[in-house]
Design an enzyme around this catalytic site. Structure first.
Site, short mmCIF file in Angstrom:
data_model
loop_
_atom_site.label_atom_id
_atom_site.label_comp_id
_atom_site.label_asym_id
_atom_site.label_seq_id
_atom_site.Cartn_x
_atom_site.Cartn_y
_atom_site.Cartn_z
N GLU A 56 0.88 -1.17 0.00
CA GLU A 56 0.00 0.00 0.00
C GLU A 56 0.92 1.23 0.00
O GLU A 56 1.76 1.36 0.90
CB GLU A 56 -0.81 0.07 1.29
CG GLU A 56 -1.82 -0.97 1.54
CD GLU A 56 -2.49 -0.74 2.91
OE1 GLU A 56 -2.13 0.22 3.63
OE2 GLU A 56 -3.37 -1.54 3.26
N ASP A 67 -5.41 9.72 9.23
CA ASP A 67 -4.12 9.21 9.68
C ASP A 67 -3.75 9.71 11.06
O ASP A 67 -4.01 10.88 11.39
CB ASP A 67 -3.02 9.64 8.68
CG ASP A 67 -3.06 8.78 7.43
OD1 ASP A 67 -3.42 9.29 6.36
OD2 ASP A 67 -2.77 7.57 7.55
N TYR A 182 -11.13 -3.37 2.74
CA TYR A 182 -10.24 -3.02 3.85
C TYR A 182 -11.13 -2.82 5.08
O TYR A 182 -11.91 -1.87 5.14
CB TYR A 182 -9.49 -1.73 3.53
CG TYR A 182 -8.40 -1.37 4.52
CD1 TYR A 182 -8.67 -1.25 5.88
CD2 TYR A 182 -7.10 -1.16 4.11
CE1 TYR A 182 -7.68 -0.93 6.79
CE2 TYR A 182 -6.09 -0.84 5.01
CZ TYR A 182 -6.41 -0.72 6.36
OH TYR A 182 -5.42 -0.40 7.25
#
Ligand SMILES: O=P(O)(O)OC[C@@H](O)[C@@H](O)c1c[nH]c2ccccc12
Length: 275
Positions: A56, A67, A182
């Site tokens: 990734e 994040d 995911y």
């Protein structure tokens, strides 16, 4: 094979291989160009040569809202090093030149795709050797144009399912996904954690009951025992911040970065080999 077929076969082929080997795939996340292009290439090469099955690559962005601090700092380092669209695709091309069968999935915020023109971005990504695209902040319901461009160019889509995603929406997300799902194992942002959340097996099983696509699990996975546990319920185990933090801890020496990453992979990847 046509580009479209090659792209789709790399992701499917890899998950078929790891399933045949009776293990989950090791999926590593690194920020493209962190801390600079050459060190980033060496870091990618090191983790691939030490057990990564799917790479990734995060596209550095100024406002990475999903994040945690470790990945945010990586994006800042890459942006300071002048890593933009051109450099990201150069990195992909150079990785692709060395690893012809490795699935490369680009993790980007939608702004970077939209701003450059969706069709152009997808075409350039495919030409560089990207296999899949995860636009982190684009819900599948709004991804029609992007999905159409990916289908046309032979790029596969990856979409996120979260612990809070209602069951009926999981079905919709699965319908929009062509690469893999995911599963974000916990609420909040990326970052290493001491322990895994409870109920991971049940949560992944619910998703797998609705799709034959591979389901990978990420967020917080940072120890061999984490990898072992997640590897028993998921098709892929994602490790990001732990590896990204290793780069941060060894800034200034590509040699030290690579030695530390190799050591980390040696510690983590045996967790996936099922006895
Ligand atoms: O860093 P962690 O906790 O190991 O989790 C992987 C994560 O970094 C990577 O998959 C990723 C990077 N940015 C993201 C944004 C959303 C979802 C996933 C990601």
């Amino acid at each position: 094979m046509a580009a479209a077929v090659v792209a789709s076969s790399r992701i499917q082929k890899t998950f078929s291989r790891t399933q045949a080997e009776g293990r989950a795939a090791f999926v590593a996340y690194l920020c493209a160009g962190d801390p600079d292009l050459e060190t980033s290439l060496a870091a990618c090469r090191t983790v691939i040569e030490n057990g990564v099955d799917v790479l990734e690559l995060g596209v550095p962005f100024s406002d990475p809202l999903a994040d945690g601090v470790t990945n945010q700092l990586a994006a800042q380092r890459a942006l300071r090093a002048g890593i933009g669209r051109k450099q990201v695709f150069e990195l992909v091309r150079r990785i692709r030149a060395e690893f012809s069968e490795l699935p490369i999935v680009l993790y980007t915020y939608y702004n970077l795709v939209f701003a450059n023109g969706i069709d152009d971005y997808v075409r350039e990504a495919r030409a560089a050797g990207v296999d899949g695209l995860l636009t982190l902040d684009l819900p599948p319901e709004e991804a029609g144009e992007l999905s159409a461009a990916c289908e046309e160019q032979g790029l596969q889509t990856v979409f996120i399912v979260a612990p809070t995603t209602p069951a009926e929406r999981v079905t919709r997300i699965v319908e929009c996904t062509t690469g893999f799902i995911y599963y974000v194992s916990r609420e909040g942002v990326t970052g290493t954690r001491d322990s895994l959340v409870a109920g991971l097996g049940e949560a992944v099983a619910k998703i797998k009951a609705r799709t034959t696509l591979p389901v990978v699990v990420g967020f917080g996975i940072s120890k061999r025992e984490h990898v072992q546990v997640v590897g028993t319920v998921a098709d892929g185990v994602v490790v990001g911040s732990l590896l990204v933090g290793t780069i941060a801890d060894n800034i200034g020496s590509t040699e030290r970065v690579c030695a530390a990453l190799a050591e980390q992979m040696r510690e983590l990847s045996p967790g996936l080999v099922r006895s």
